[in-house]
Design an enzyme around this catalytic site. Structure first.
Site, short mmCIF file in Angstrom:
data_model
loop_
_atom_site.label_atom_id
_atom_site.label_comp_id
_atom_site.label_asym_id
_atom_site.label_seq_id
_atom_site.Cartn_x
_atom_site.Cartn_y
_atom_site.Cartn_z
N HIS A 33 9.65 5.43 2.10
CA HIS A 33 9.61 6.15 0.78
C HIS A 33 8.87 5.18 -0.34
O HIS A 33 8.73 3.93 -0.15
CB HIS A 33 11.03 6.09 0.20
CG HIS A 33 11.91 7.01 1.17
ND1 HIS A 33 12.37 8.24 0.54
CD2 HIS A 33 12.73 6.71 2.00
CE1 HIS A 33 13.08 8.78 1.39
NE2 HIS A 33 13.39 8.12 2.43
N HIS B 268 14.50 6.70 12.59
CA HIS B 268 16.28 7.10 12.49
C HIS B 268 16.30 8.54 12.37
O HIS B 268 15.33 9.45 12.19
CB HIS B 268 16.99 6.53 11.49
CG HIS B 268 16.34 6.55 10.08
ND1 HIS B 268 15.39 6.27 9.42
CD2 HIS B 268 17.19 7.10 9.01
CE1 HIS B 268 15.19 6.80 8.40
NE2 HIS B 268 16.56 7.08 7.86
N ASP C 223 13.53 3.38 6.58
CA ASP C 223 14.60 3.06 5.60
C ASP C 223 15.24 1.70 5.48
O ASP C 223 16.25 1.73 5.05
CB ASP C 223 15.42 4.10 5.29
CG ASP C 223 14.72 5.62 4.80
OD1 ASP C 223 13.60 5.58 4.72
OD2 ASP C 223 15.58 6.53 4.87
N ASP D 238 15.04 13.82 6.34
CA ASP D 238 13.72 13.51 5.77
C ASP D 238 12.80 12.64 6.64
O ASP D 238 11.72 12.20 6.14
CB ASP D 238 14.07 12.93 4.41
CG ASP D 238 14.86 11.46 4.40
OD1 ASP D 238 15.56 11.25 5.20
OD2 ASP D 238 14.20 10.49 3.55
N HIS D 239 13.29 12.23 7.80
CA HIS D 239 12.33 11.52 8.82
C HIS D 239 12.28 12.21 10.09
O HIS D 239 11.12 12.05 10.82
CB HIS D 239 12.78 10.26 9.08
CG HIS D 239 13.25 9.49 7.86
ND1 HIS D 239 12.23 8.30 7.53
CD2 HIS D 239 13.96 9.65 6.59
CE1 HIS D 239 12.73 7.72 6.27
NE2 HIS D 239 13.51 8.47 5.80
N HIS E 245 17.85 10.59 9.91
CA HIS E 245 17.85 11.40 8.73
C HIS E 245 16.91 12.37 8.59
O HIS E 245 15.69 12.19 9.05
CB HIS E 245 17.90 10.58 7.54
CG HIS E 245 19.24 9.62 7.37
ND1 HIS E 245 19.13 8.41 6.47
CD2 HIS E 245 20.51 9.88 7.58
CE1 HIS E 245 20.23 7.90 6.59
NE2 HIS E 245 21.19 8.81 7.31
N HIS F 89 21.23 0.72 7.94
CA HIS F 89 21.04 1.78 7.07
C HIS F 89 21.44 3.09 8.02
O HIS F 89 22.55 3.88 7.43
CB HIS F 89 19.54 2.20 6.82
CG HIS F 89 19.12 3.58 6.42
ND1 HIS F 89 19.41 3.96 5.09
CD2 HIS F 89 18.64 4.49 6.69
CE1 HIS F 89 19.08 4.83 4.47
NE2 HIS F 89 18.43 5.60 5.67
FE FE Z 1 14.81 8.37 4.06
ZN ZN Z 2 17.19 7.39 5.68
#
Ligand code: FE
Ligand code: ZN
Length: 253
Positions: free
Chosen positions: A169, A54, A131, A58-59, A56, A112
């Protein structure tokens, strides 16, 4: 298939995979360039594909620099083409693609985010869930509805029990505390606590888990457990109502 877990940022995991037969290398959700590049450099010195679950930050944080350095092709969900930087291949729900000889299937799991996908290899018995499904938990519902998230989790729940789950995570310890609070009589959970604590004590990831273990212990897959319903004081609620209640409680846990 070789899978290397790369800890990134605070508590993210990126996954570097290689098909042993063809030496094709891919990374799933490179959170940041530094640690991913270091591992790629040390092991393979090349990166053929970047897979994003996805959009975001942090990905996808490593996308641009990794592509620039290694000339990798970036794969992500078709509806996220404007949100995943430098995307090359637009995947559809159910679409299969190859990483060397490994066949992955794209599973659309919104909730999400509206464009979240999982990568599943039936033969290798692995699923990368980003996530959406965590060990003992699930992601927050940001862009989708509770109903969508509930259905997405059930899609993953229905994969074969021995499928290994690699998620985005390291939230397992905190997730455990939530699970045991509202599922206090679950003995699988009590056993799992020992395993989690031992891994964390040794500085090891608690990942992967399996579908079977998650069905036994993850409260977000146990909305029909009478112990859970009782702890919530919602004996007659529907599965979806239980899921919604759990998700709301976890948001403020
Ligand atoms: Fe994340
Ligand atoms: Zn995420």
């Amino acid at each position: 298939m070789d899978i290397e877990i790369i800890p990134c940022l605070n508590d993210n995991y990126s996954y570097l995979i290689k098909d042993d037969k063809t030496n094709i290398v891919a990374i799933i959700d490179p959170s940041e360039f530094g640690p991913c590049d270091e591992k790629i450099n040390k092991k393979y010195k090349k990166l053929d594909f970047i897979l994003n679950t996805h959009h975001h930050f942090d990905h996808i944080g490593g996308n641009i620099e990794l592509k620039k350095k290694y000339g990798s092709k970036i794969l992500g969900f078709e509806d996220d083409k404007k949100r995943i930087p430098k995307i090359d291949v637009l995947l559809k729900d159910g679409q299969e693609f190859n990483i060397g000889n490994i066949i992955f299937k794209t599973i659309y799991i919104p909730g999400h985010t509206s464009g979240h996908i999982a990568f599943y290899s039936k033969k290798e018995k692995v699923v990368f869930t980003g996530d959406t499904l965590f060990s003992l938990g699930c992601g927050r519902v940001f862009e989708g509805t509770y109903q969508q998230m509930f259905e997405s989790l059930n899609k993953i729940k229905n994969l074969p029990g021995d499928t290994e789950i690699y998620c985005g995570h390291e939230y397992t310890k905190n997730n455990f505390e939530f699970c045991i609070k509202f599922n206090p009589n679950n003995n699988y959970l009590k056993d799992k606590e020992k395993v989690i604590n031992a891994k964390i004590k040794n500085g090891k990831p608690t990942i992967p888990s399996t579908i079977r273990e998650e069905i036994q212990t993850n409260i977000f897959l146990r909305y029909d457990d009478l112990d859970v319903k009782g702890a919530l004081n919602l004996k007659n609620a529907s599965d979806l109502e239980i899921f919604r209640k759990l998700r709301d409680l976890k948001d403020n846990f």
